[in-house]
Scaffold this motif. Structure first.
Motif, PDB file in Angstrom:
ATOM      1  N   TRP A  45       0.836  -1.215   0.000  1.00 45.78           N
ATOM      2  CA  TRP A  45       0.000   0.000   0.000  1.00 45.78           C
ATOM      3  C   TRP A  45       0.867   1.259   0.000  1.00 45.78           C
ATOM      4  CZ3 TRP A  45      -2.993  -3.225  -1.525  1.00 45.78           C
ATOM      5  CH2 TRP A  45      -3.519  -4.290  -0.803  1.00 45.78           C
ATOM      6  N   PRO A  71      -7.224  -7.510   2.002  1.00 42.85           N
ATOM      7  CA  PRO A  71      -7.290  -6.104   1.591  1.00 42.85           C
ATOM      8  C   PRO A  71      -8.729  -5.632   1.459  1.00 42.85           C
ATOM      9  CG  PRO A  71      -6.824  -7.486  -0.302  1.00 42.85           C
ATOM     10  CD  PRO A  71      -6.812  -8.396   0.894  1.00 42.85           C
ATOM     11  N   ASP A  75      -8.136  -0.816  -1.226  1.00 39.56           N
ATOM     12  CA  ASP A  75      -6.734  -1.213  -1.348  1.00 39.56           C
ATOM     13  C   ASP A  75      -6.500  -1.978  -2.653  1.00 39.56           C
ATOM     14  OD1 ASP A  75      -5.937  -0.140   1.076  1.00 39.56           O
ATOM     15  OD2 ASP A  75      -6.462  -1.952   2.188  1.00 39.56           O
ATOM     16  N   SER A 453      -5.942   1.269   4.180  1.00 41.60           N
ATOM     17  CA  SER A 453      -6.273   2.075   3.000  1.00 41.60           C
ATOM     18  C   SER A 453      -6.255   3.559   3.296  1.00 41.60           C
ATOM     19  CB  SER A 453      -7.652   1.678   2.473  1.00 41.60           C
ATOM     20  OG  SER A 453      -8.633   1.830   3.494  1.00 41.60           O
TER      21      SER A 453
END
Length: 457
Positions: A45, A71, A75, A453
């Motif tokens: 990320w 995720p 993401d 995220s």
């Protein structure tokens, strides 16, 4: 089994550390014309967020494998936008951190008798509130039930400077709430009589020494009560009562040896043992290093970056003399912008310091920005009014400009207020639980995680 993180190019592996900067990894991928990449999800990320990512040639990549929690849709979309390669997620079972921390903390303090905790709190409140009344009467106040005194009259009689008005206002609220004063809106009048203060202090000391901590802690509080008139007038510095002749033995009794300190520090040490290495740690307001010692013992010799910070040059000097040379030391004022780049740390520790922030919301928001996606912030704080603080450390504390100010100048944020401040993060643990025998002592640990995220600001 340990996972090897690397870039693959023409059959050769180029090792990648989870601690590597995103720019370095992206440059490596382009330089070796990598066809495969295996990294922790948190690093993936960070690669997606790096400003150099859109300018990097990643056309040779065929597979990108990342290890970590599942995720989010956001993401996955960010990764798919950057990488045309096949994205493979390898789920990593996540430790139940709340349970692990709770077990370690309970083991550190052993069995706790709720009756002893209750006896201590009852005696201590009686001793502290009675000491406040004694100071008021020594100033000629409340000599008769029918004589009403205004807030301004009380401040003037005590000789309190404006900086101490907030503390005195909390005194009055506490004394009314416990019946030692009464008020009908026109002023304050004498309420119920105080008991034998010496007996109350002795009972508090005996209960505390029955497994809760060193009696030196109660002796320190009683010393503050004995100097209360001078503290209120500003003629006695509260700091000198906590650090007499610059010694730290009393501070150790307050921050290191109490049962709540041992419980909370053991929980933080357990957290460090659970987190993957290498680990980049920022400790904010580290002070005497009581929490630092617990964390360093848990870290051992594993490769780690540890930044010890405090606003006080005195504490930084002591730390440099006492702690390992590999630590980094920085002056950091929690009311100012953090002197660190965003997304630098995997773990940020704030042990009993944020109650000194002028605006806890603003300070916490700045600290969260320093966390990597998936990084953890651990905070330990009092979460209720502590009458003993009103005769001691309250005289050293900064006036708040947050929810505490709105709550008639409260010294501490409540559990609910902390969770509200931390609402932009994922709550992992709040300890001890409300039904725990240590809960009435009013100290809590908040462990939160920055969302994977989380977009850069």
């Amino acid at each position: 089994m340990t996972t090897s993180f690397a870039a693959i190019a023409e059959g050769s592996e180029h090792p990648i550390s989870p601690d590597d900067s995103p720019a370095r990894v992206l440059a490596l991928l382009e330089r070796v014309r990598a066809t495969g990449l295996t990294v922790p999800s948190a690093l993936l990320w960070r690669l997606c967020d790096d400003p150099s990512a859109p300018l990097t040639d990643l056309s040779t990549l065929r597979t990108v494998t990342h290890h970590g929690p599942p995720p989010s849709a956001a993401d996955a979309a960010r990764a798919a936008e950057l990488f045309t390669a096949e994205l493979i997620h390898v789920a990593v079972a996540e430790t139940d951190l709340s349970s692990a921390l709770s077990v370690a903390a309970d083991e550190a303090v052993g069995p706790v008798d709720p009756a002893v905790v209750d006896a201590f709190l009852t005696a201590l409140d009686e001793a502290v509130l009675g000491s406040m009344v004694r100071s008021l009467r020594a100033a000629g106040l409340f000599q008769g039930e029918k004589v009403a005194q205004s807030t301004d009259q009380i401040r003037a009689a005590l000789g309190a400077p404006p900086a101490h008005h907030r503390v005195l206002d909390r005194w009055l609220r506490a004394l009314v709430g416990n019946g030692y004063l009464t008020t009908d809106g026109s002023g304050f009048r004498a309420g119920r009589a105080i008991g034998d203060l010496d007996d109350a202090w002795q009972r508090a000391r005996a209960a505390w020494a029955s497994g809760l901590g060193s009696p030196t802690f109660v002796d320190y509080l009683r010393s503050n009560a004995d100097h209360l008139d001078a503290l209120v007038r500003g003629e006695q510095e509260a700091t000198y009562l906590l650090f007499p002749q610059g010694r730290t033995d009393l501070a150790d009794a307050v921050y290191r040896e109490t049962i709540t300190a041992r419980y909370l520090n053991a929980a933080i040490a357990a957290l460090v043992q659970e987190l993957p290495r290498p680990l980049r740690v920022l400790e904010v307001g580290a002070g005497t290093g009581a929490t630092t010692d617990a964390v360093l013992a848990a870290i051992g010799v594993a490769p780690t970056e540890y930044v010890f910070t405090d606003v006080s040059a005195y504490f930084l000097s002591i730390a440099r003399e006492r702690l390992p040379e590999w630590l980094k030391y920085e002056r950091y004022d929690i009311d100012a912008a953090p002197p660190f780049e965003p997304r630098r740390f995997d773990l940020i520790i704030c042990a009993g310091v944020l109650n000194n922030a002028r605006n806890a919301d603003r300070t916490v928001a700045g600290l969260v920005e320093l966390l990597t996606p998936g990084g953890h912030l651990v905070i330990t704080e009092p979460t209720r009014e502590h009458y003993e603080i009103l005769i001691s450390q309250a005289f050293m504390m900064t006036a708040a400009e947050d929810a505490r100010d709105a709550d008639d100048g409260a010294m501490f944020l409540t559990r609910a207020q902390w969770l509200d401040i931390l609402g932009e993060t994922e709550t992992v643990a709040v300890l001890p639980a409300e039904e725990h025998p240590l809960a009435p002592l009013g100290q809590r640990l908040f462990l939160v995680r920055r969302h994977l995220s989380a977009p850069p600001r």
